[in-house]
Design a protein around this motif. Structure first.
Motif, mmCIF file in Angstrom:
data_model
loop_
_atom_site.group_PDB
_atom_site.id
_atom_site.type_symbol
_atom_site.label_atom_id
_atom_site.label_comp_id
_atom_site.label_asym_id
_atom_site.label_seq_id
_atom_site.Cartn_x
_atom_site.Cartn_y
_atom_site.Cartn_z
ATOM 1 N N HIS A 83 1.778 32.403 -17.565
ATOM 2 C CA HIS A 83 1.903 33.357 -18.480
ATOM 3 C C HIS A 83 3.353 32.862 -19.794
ATOM 4 O O HIS A 83 2.557 33.718 -20.955
ATOM 5 C CB HIS A 83 3.062 34.712 -17.447
ATOM 6 N N ASP A 84 3.949 32.684 -19.578
ATOM 7 C CA ASP A 84 4.455 32.549 -20.759
ATOM 8 C C ASP A 84 4.512 32.126 -21.717
ATOM 9 O O ASP A 84 4.599 31.465 -23.626
ATOM 10 C CB ASP A 84 6.078 32.041 -20.669
ATOM 11 N N ARG A 85 3.959 30.524 -21.163
ATOM 12 C CA ARG A 85 3.135 29.398 -22.779
ATOM 13 C C ARG A 85 1.886 30.040 -22.754
ATOM 14 O O ARG A 85 2.095 29.808 -24.328
ATOM 15 C CB ARG A 85 2.810 28.224 -22.121
ATOM 16 N N TYR A 86 1.364 31.020 -22.111
ATOM 17 C CA TYR A 86 -0.437 32.392 -22.265
ATOM 18 C C TYR A 86 0.785 32.202 -23.686
ATOM 19 O O TYR A 86 -0.244 32.504 -24.897
ATOM 20 C CB TYR A 86 -0.673 32.521 -22.071
ATOM 21 N N VAL A 87 1.632 33.321 -23.507
ATOM 22 C CA VAL A 87 2.148 34.579 -24.640
ATOM 23 C C VAL A 87 2.686 33.424 -25.954
ATOM 24 O O VAL A 87 2.554 34.227 -27.097
ATOM 25 C CB VAL A 87 3.542 35.141 -24.287
ATOM 26 N N GLU A 88 3.683 32.653 -26.050
ATOM 27 C CA GLU A 88 4.120 32.130 -27.070
ATOM 28 C C GLU A 88 3.237 31.597 -27.644
ATOM 29 O O GLU A 88 2.762 31.735 -28.954
ATOM 30 C CB GLU A 88 4.414 30.577 -26.225
ATOM 31 N N ASP A 95 1.930 40.447 -19.846
ATOM 32 C CA ASP A 95 1.941 41.001 -18.502
ATOM 33 C C ASP A 95 2.856 41.720 -17.714
ATOM 34 O O ASP A 95 4.368 41.078 -17.980
ATOM 35 C CB ASP A 95 1.130 40.604 -18.213
ATOM 36 N N PRO A 96 3.447 43.397 -17.512
ATOM 37 C CA PRO A 96 4.300 43.072 -16.630
ATOM 38 C C PRO A 96 4.931 42.551 -15.752
ATOM 39 O O PRO A 96 5.880 42.229 -15.157
ATOM 40 C CB PRO A 96 3.961 44.820 -16.710
ATOM 41 N N SER A 97 4.168 41.588 -14.859
ATOM 42 C CA SER A 97 3.998 41.061 -13.986
ATOM 43 C C SER A 97 4.684 39.706 -14.381
ATOM 44 O O SER A 97 5.444 38.791 -13.445
ATOM 45 C CB SER A 97 2.128 40.731 -13.239
ATOM 46 N N THR A 98 4.498 39.027 -15.540
ATOM 47 C CA THR A 98 5.145 37.923 -16.207
ATOM 48 C C THR A 98 4.431 36.934 -15.353
ATOM 49 O O THR A 98 5.524 35.961 -15.798
ATOM 50 C CB THR A 98 7.221 38.174 -15.909
ATOM 51 N N MET A 99 3.533 37.049 -15.099
ATOM 52 C CA MET A 99 2.554 36.112 -14.609
ATOM 53 C C MET A 99 1.330 35.755 -14.693
ATOM 54 O O MET A 99 0.434 37.655 -15.146
ATOM 55 C CB MET A 99 2.158 36.423 -12.710
ATOM 56 N N ARG A 100 0.513 34.701 -14.863
ATOM 57 C CA ARG A 100 -1.400 34.312 -15.409
ATOM 58 C C ARG A 100 -1.991 33.565 -14.350
ATOM 59 O O ARG A 100 -1.364 32.663 -13.903
ATOM 60 C CB ARG A 100 -1.850 33.911 -16.534
ATOM 61 N N GLY A 158 -10.639 23.028 -14.645
ATOM 62 C CA GLY A 158 -9.334 22.865 -14.308
ATOM 63 C C GLY A 158 -8.792 24.010 -14.866
ATOM 64 O O GLY A 158 -9.629 24.125 -15.927
ATOM 65 N N SER A 159 -7.657 24.786 -14.511
ATOM 66 C CA SER A 159 -6.965 25.916 -15.510
ATOM 67 C C SER A 159 -6.262 25.952 -15.222
ATOM 68 O O SER A 159 -5.056 25.415 -14.093
ATOM 69 C CB SER A 159 -7.896 26.978 -14.433
ATOM 70 N N SER A 160 -5.051 27.153 -16.366
ATOM 71 C CA SER A 160 -3.777 26.880 -16.919
ATOM 72 C C SER A 160 -3.032 25.971 -16.809
ATOM 73 O O SER A 160 -2.361 25.551 -16.023
ATOM 74 C CB SER A 160 -3.069 27.937 -15.669
ATOM 75 N N LEU A 161 -3.568 25.057 -17.375
ATOM 76 C CA LEU A 161 -3.111 22.766 -17.703
ATOM 77 C C LEU A 161 -1.878 23.660 -18.816
ATOM 78 O O LEU A 161 -2.397 23.785 -19.517
ATOM 79 C CB LEU A 161 -4.005 21.988 -17.948
ATOM 80 N N VAL A 162 -0.641 23.857 -18.441
ATOM 81 C CA VAL A 162 -0.083 24.518 -19.084
ATOM 82 C C VAL A 162 1.597 22.433 -19.244
ATOM 83 O O VAL A 162 2.280 22.969 -17.977
ATOM 84 C CB VAL A 162 0.896 25.641 -19.548
ATOM 85 N N GLU A 215 -21.430 24.832 -26.177
ATOM 86 C CA GLU A 215 -21.126 25.116 -27.966
ATOM 87 C C GLU A 215 -19.622 25.716 -27.899
ATOM 88 O O GLU A 215 -19.218 26.511 -26.623
ATOM 89 C CB GLU A 215 -22.297 25.757 -28.179
ATOM 90 N N LEU A 216 -19.421 25.634 -29.145
ATOM 91 C CA LEU A 216 -18.180 27.067 -29.817
ATOM 92 C C LEU A 216 -18.324 28.069 -29.208
ATOM 93 O O LEU A 216 -19.369 28.690 -29.967
ATOM 94 C CB LEU A 216 -18.584 26.433 -30.707
ATOM 95 N N ARG A 217 -17.232 29.117 -27.863
ATOM 96 C CA ARG A 217 -17.525 30.164 -28.426
ATOM 97 C C ARG A 217 -16.424 31.240 -28.429
ATOM 98 O O ARG A 217 -15.370 29.694 -28.287
ATOM 99 C CB ARG A 217 -17.983 30.067 -26.944
ATOM 100 N N TYR A 218 -15.747 31.859 -28.155
ATOM 101 C CA TYR A 218 -14.948 32.702 -27.828
ATOM 102 C C TYR A 218 -14.688 33.305 -26.882
ATOM 103 O O TYR A 218 -15.333 34.154 -25.560
ATOM 104 C CB TYR A 218 -14.998 33.886 -29.200
ATOM 105 N N PHE A 219 -13.339 33.121 -26.207
ATOM 106 C CA PHE A 219 -12.793 33.513 -24.462
ATOM 107 C C PHE A 219 -12.382 34.866 -24.665
ATOM 108 O O PHE A 219 -10.920 34.672 -25.260
ATOM 109 C CB PHE A 219 -11.616 32.393 -23.534
ATOM 110 N N PRO A 220 -12.790 35.945 -23.810
ATOM 111 C CA PRO A 220 -12.337 37.442 -24.510
ATOM 112 C C PRO A 220 -10.893 37.532 -23.950
ATOM 113 O O PRO A 220 -9.669 37.614 -23.990
ATOM 114 C CB PRO A 220 -13.520 38.004 -23.566
ATOM 115 N N SER A 221 -10.336 36.263 -22.391
ATOM 116 C CA SER A 221 -9.370 36.459 -21.362
ATOM 117 C C SER A 221 -8.138 35.755 -22.303
ATOM 118 O O SER A 221 -7.710 35.966 -22.159
ATOM 119 C CB SER A 221 -9.413 35.574 -20.598
ATOM 120 N N VAL A 222 -8.903 35.112 -23.474
ATOM 121 C CA VAL A 222 -7.561 34.142 -24.691
ATOM 122 C C VAL A 222 -7.444 34.788 -25.867
ATOM 123 O O VAL A 222 -7.586 33.957 -26.282
ATOM 124 C CB VAL A 222 -7.694 33.452 -23.941
ATOM 125 N N LYS A 223 -7.430 36.487 -25.673
ATOM 126 C CA LYS A 223 -7.505 37.126 -26.732
ATOM 127 C C LYS A 223 -8.643 36.701 -27.899
ATOM 128 O O LYS A 223 -8.227 36.196 -29.510
ATOM 129 C CB LYS A 223 -6.368 36.984 -27.506
#
Length: 328
Positions: A83-88, A95-100, A158-162, A215-223
């Motif tokens: 969460h913190d890295r995605y916000v940064e 997010d109110p939960s401070t979690m992703r 693979g997901s949330s690699l931060v 191909e190149l696309r845009y992910f709604p869940s990451v703005k």
């Protein structure tokens, strides 16, 4: 005198011819060198990049401990770091939960790995195995993922690699990915897919030998951040790494790193990664998916039925809000 000039011209002509032949010979040699350099340019680029990055240097890894999150506290650490890295990075608002986390985190087959330094999580990566809940990248790459599924392949993502900001220049990512790769192999999955920002695509393709399948696309869940779907074919990965990283230039090659170095006793894998999966407690499920997030909201009946199948001894009527099931 005439004979002298004739002989001189003949000798000069022979010298010129010899020089031409030498020049031609040198040109052909140089062309061959250029062709060889062009042929092995990607491999040489990999070698230089690996040396400079110290990605697989053992000395760097001694202070890190790679661990599977198995408790609420460890999951909170991992989800909070993501969460913190995605916000940064501007990929999400706080997010109110401070979690992703994602709904797939509820599944026993999903693994959350953390790299720990001096007792705290400083990097995390999650591997999600395909199921009726789907994969996160189905949101924009379902067609491409379905093509793999339709071939009978078991796909993972693979997901949330931060990595924490202060550790981003270390080799921590490679240590985490080594464990992610080993776990995917242990479960006999056929592919690891990752949706990456285009600016990171070259690293995944040049170094980790992923191949773009979307191909190149845009992910709604990451703005609406740009993404490219990359895939590693685990059926051919061993041979590809051996083929690419078998040159003398690779004094820190990834073939050795992934396939022969410190892989441990395979009999121990079953203890760390039981085939039945790692189940959350009912209280943890309530905490992460009801109290802290609304990931159960809008979930369809088939997906809910699959989650209940994964936890046949749990009473989900106690877990979800009153009237949840009667209103469906």
């Amino acid at each position: 005198m005439r004979s002298f000039y004739q002989n001189w011209n003949r000798a000069d002509k022979n010298v010129n011819e010899k020089n031409k032949q030498e020049k031609l010979s040198l040109m052909l040699i140089r062309n061959a060198e250029l062709l060889r350099e062009k042929k092995y340019l990607p491999e040489r680029r990999r070698a230089i990049r690996l040396r400079r990055s110290r990605l697989t240097e053992v000395g760097q890894s001694l202070d890190y401990r790679i661990k599977t999150a198995t408790s609420r506290e460890e999951w909170i650490e991992a989800f909070s770091l993501a969460h913190d890295r995605y916000v940064e990075l501007g990929y999400m608002d706080p997010d109110p939960s401070t979690m992703r986390l994602k709904i797939q985190n509820i599944l026993p087959s999903t693994r959350v790995f953390t790299a720990r330094y001096e007792g705290r999580a400083v990097a995390t990566a999650t591997l999600i195995i395909d199921s009726p809940l789907g994969l996160p990248s189905d949101a924009i790459y379902k067609k491409e993922l379905d093509m793999l599924r339709n071939k009978g392949r078991l796909v993972s993502e693979g997901s949330s690699l931060v990595t924490a900001k202060e550790f981003k220049c270390s080799n921590i990512f490679m240590l985490l990915f080594k464990v992610v790769y080993a776990y995917a192999q242990y479960l006999q999955t056929d592919d690891i897919c990752i949706a990456v920002n285009p600016k990171h695509a070259r690293f995944y393709e040049d170094i980790l030998l992923f191949e773009p399948i979307g191909e190149l696309r845009y992910f709604p869940s990451v703005k609406d951040a740009p993404a490219i779907l990359e895939r590693m074919d685990l059926r051919t990965a061993h041979a590809r790494f051996a083929d690419i990283y078998n040159m003398e230039d690779f004094d820190c090659d990834l073939y050795t790193f992934f396939f022969t170095a410190n892989n441990g006793d395979e009999s121990e894998w079953g203890k760390s990664y039981p085939t039945g999966g790692l189940r959350m407690s009912l209280e943890d499920i309530r905490y992460f998916f009801v109290e802290k997030t609304d990931l159960f909201v809008g979930i369809d009946d088939d997906k809910l039925a699959y989650i209940q199948k994964c936890y046949p001894d749990y009473d989900f009527t106690r877990l979800l809000p009153p009237g949840y099931f009667s209103t469906r």
